[in-house]
Design a protein around this motif. Structure first.
Motif, PDB file in Angstrom:
ATOM      1  N   TYR A  36      49.246  35.107  50.608  1.00 52.12           N
ATOM      2  CA  TYR A  36      47.900  35.100  50.929  1.00 52.12           C
ATOM      3  C   TYR A  36      47.137  34.156  50.052  1.00 52.12           C
ATOM      4  N   GLN A  38      43.296  33.897  47.931  1.00 49.11           N
ATOM      5  CA  GLN A  38      42.147  34.544  47.515  1.00 49.11           C
ATOM      6  C   GLN A  38      41.213  33.518  46.822  1.00 49.11           C
ATOM      7  N   LYS A  41      36.213  36.040  44.223  1.00 50.22           N
ATOM      8  CA  LYS A  41      35.067  37.120  44.543  1.00 50.22           C
ATOM      9  C   LYS A  41      35.270  37.083  46.032  1.00 50.22           C
ATOM     10  N   GLN A  42      36.315  36.844  46.730  1.00 51.93           N
ATOM     11  CA  GLN A  42      36.664  37.137  48.132  1.00 51.93           C
ATOM     12  C   GLN A  42      37.729  37.774  48.526  1.00 51.93           C
ATOM     13  N   SER A  43      37.894  37.969  49.784  1.00 47.06           N
ATOM     14  CA  SER A  43      39.167  38.843  50.131  1.00 47.06           C
ATOM     15  C   SER A  43      40.281  37.867  50.201  1.00 47.06           C
ATOM     16  N   LEU A  44      41.505  38.673  50.486  1.00 47.12           N
ATOM     17  CA  LEU A  44      42.792  37.787  50.756  1.00 47.12           C
ATOM     18  C   LEU A  44      42.843  37.495  52.309  1.00 47.12           C
ATOM     19  N   LEU A  46      45.448  36.036  54.813  1.00 46.54           N
ATOM     20  CA  LEU A  46      46.877  35.601  54.997  1.00 46.54           C
ATOM     21  C   LEU A  46      47.333  34.304  55.396  1.00 46.54           C
ATOM     22  N   PHE A  91      43.701  31.615  43.988  1.00 45.26           N
ATOM     23  CA  PHE A  91      44.712  32.555  43.509  1.00 45.26           C
ATOM     24  C   PHE A  91      45.658  32.846  44.564  1.00 45.26           C
ATOM     25  N   ILE A  93      48.694  34.773  46.185  1.00 44.29           N
ATOM     26  CA  ILE A  93      49.346  36.114  46.188  1.00 44.29           C
ATOM     27  C   ILE A  93      50.361  36.504  47.196  1.00 44.29           C
ATOM     28  N   PRO A 108      51.774  39.925  41.393  1.00 43.09           N
ATOM     29  CA  PRO A 108      50.630  39.917  40.418  1.00 43.09           C
ATOM     30  C   PRO A 108      49.571  38.705  40.564  1.00 43.09           C
ATOM     31  N   GLY A 109      50.288  37.624  41.615  1.00 47.85           N
ATOM     32  CA  GLY A 109      49.458  36.547  41.886  1.00 47.85           C
ATOM     33  C   GLY A 109      49.534  35.386  40.889  1.00 47.85           C
ATOM     34  N   ARG A 111      47.492  31.867  39.663  1.00 45.38           N
ATOM     35  CA  ARG A 111      46.382  31.181  39.591  1.00 45.38           C
ATOM     36  C   ARG A 111      46.436  29.620  39.502  1.00 45.38           C
TER      37      ARG A 111
ATOM     38  N   GLN B  42      44.782  40.229  38.611  1.00 46.37           N
ATOM     39  CA  GLN B  42      46.167  40.882  38.772  1.00 46.37           C
ATOM     40  C   GLN B  42      46.044  40.783  40.438  1.00 46.37           C
ATOM     41  N   GLY B  43      47.320  41.174  40.976  1.00 46.95           N
ATOM     42  CA  GLY B  43      47.763  41.474  42.456  1.00 46.95           C
ATOM     43  C   GLY B  43      47.366  42.693  42.784  1.00 46.95           C
ATOM     44  N   LEU B  44      47.439  43.114  44.010  1.00 47.11           N
ATOM     45  CA  LEU B  44      47.037  44.473  44.485  1.00 47.11           C
ATOM     46  C   LEU B  44      47.807  45.613  44.223  1.00 47.11           C
ATOM     47  N   GLU B  88      37.892  45.604  41.840  1.00 45.55           N
ATOM     48  CA  GLU B  88      37.777  45.400  43.025  1.00 45.55           C
ATOM     49  C   GLU B  88      38.688  46.440  44.096  1.00 45.55           C
ATOM     50  N   PHE B  90      39.751  47.001  47.984  1.00 45.82           N
ATOM     51  CA  PHE B  90      40.226  46.652  49.356  1.00 45.82           C
ATOM     52  C   PHE B  90      40.457  47.713  50.224  1.00 45.82           C
ATOM     53  N   PHE B 106      42.450  42.537  55.839  1.00 41.47           N
ATOM     54  CA  PHE B 106      41.571  42.972  54.921  1.00 41.47           C
ATOM     55  C   PHE B 106      40.285  42.881  54.830  1.00 41.47           C
ATOM     56  N   GLY B 107      39.615  43.942  54.268  1.00 40.02           N
ATOM     57  CA  GLY B 107      38.153  43.805  54.284  1.00 40.02           C
ATOM     58  C   GLY B 107      37.671  42.862  52.974  1.00 40.02           C
ATOM     59  N   THR B 108      36.548  42.818  52.777  1.00 43.47           N
ATOM     60  CA  THR B 108      35.686  41.720  51.930  1.00 43.47           C
ATOM     61  C   THR B 108      35.978  42.253  50.629  1.00 43.47           C
ATOM     62  N   GLY B 109      36.290  43.519  50.338  1.00 42.68           N
ATOM     63  CA  GLY B 109      36.093  44.084  49.066  1.00 42.68           C
ATOM     64  C   GLY B 109      35.004  44.513  48.479  1.00 42.68           C
ATOM     65  N   ARG B 111      33.227  45.843  44.806  1.00 40.91           N
ATOM     66  CA  ARG B 111      33.467  45.735  43.512  1.00 40.91           C
ATOM     67  C   ARG B 111      32.807  46.967  42.828  1.00 40.91           C
TER      68      ARG B 111
END
Lengths: 115, 116
Positions: A36, A38, A41-44, A46, A91, A93, A108-109, A111, B42-44, B88, B90, B106-109, B111
């Motif tokens: 993924y 990211q 401030k946005q979603s993941l 794929l 980022f 992931i 954990p991702g 960067r 961090q990851g999810l 955050e 999701f 996924f949704g946009t999250g 916060r």
């Protein structure tokens, strides 16, 4: 529980160079791994799905020649960003599943910053 | 194809107050629903999941969610939040029997910010 690691956790590189990111399942065999991306401030989103021993399946709009994915073993998948440019900064992931466990476990991702 | 809508991009809540994070989905097939939490850089981490059975699902850290098929919703709730819940969140959906190998959408999250 299932643990997925990524290396490196962060990397800075010059424009035009290639960067490799590793994703490892530490305590289970991952038949499938997902990559993924990211943005802040946005979603993941794929990028691709990789199954052990076969070619990765890329999502629409993802350049397969730029984002090389290799899943050579049941515990390791790599993403190589080739000829990186500043717009590739993000980022990244990974997640992994064995097909037996009923969910994806996320790393954990990493960067990536391209100067 | 599936899609996920998280109606609130930001939710500020006072410490020890209850919270609800909203999630709606659309799908032409049966779905599996998930809530993940992401702490900074961090990851999810999986909070909880709905696969089948009881529509009220309990997860880690005191969170729970209720699957409502008629309203196509999977809202996340916690009766009393802590500072450490700042993160955050999701919502995600996948489809298919072998869902562990199915794509997650996924949704946009949302916060969640906890105010002392």
């Amino acid at each position: 529980g299932a643990v997925v690691s990524q290396h490196p956790s962060w990397v800075i590189c010059k424009s035009g160079t290639s960067v490799k990111i590793e994703c490892r399942s530490l305590d289970f065999q991952a038949t499938t791994m997902f990559w993924y991306r990211q943005f802040p401030k946005q979603s993941l989103m794929l990028m691709a799905t990789s199954n052990e021993g076969s070619k990765a399946t890329y999502e629409q709009g993802v350049e397969k020649d730029k984002f090389l994915i290799n899943h050579a073993s049941l515990t390791l998948s790599t993403l190589t960003v080739t000829s990186a440019h500043p717009e590739d900064s993000s980022f990244y992931i990974c997640s992994a599943t064995s097909g037996v466990v009923d969910t994806q476990y996320f790393g954990p991702g990493t960067r990536l910053t391209v100067l | 194809a599936q899609s996920v809508t998280q109606l609130d991009s930001q939710v500020p809540v006072f410490e020890e107050a209850p919270v609800e994070l909203r999630c709606n989905y659309s799908s032409s097939v049966s779905v599996y629903l998930f809530w993940y939490v992401q702490y900074p850089n961090q990851g999810l981490q999986l909070l909880l999941k709905y696969l089948s059975g009881s529509t009220l699902v309990k997860g880690i850290n005191g969170f729970e969610a209720e699957f409502n098929k008629s309203q196509t919703s999977f809202h996340l709730r916690k009766p009393s939040v802590h500072i450490s819940d700042t993160a955050e969140y999701f919502c995600a959906v996948s489809a298919g029997f072998n869902f562990g190998n199915e794509k997650l959408t996924f949704g946009t999250g949302t916060r969640l910010t906890i105010i002392p």
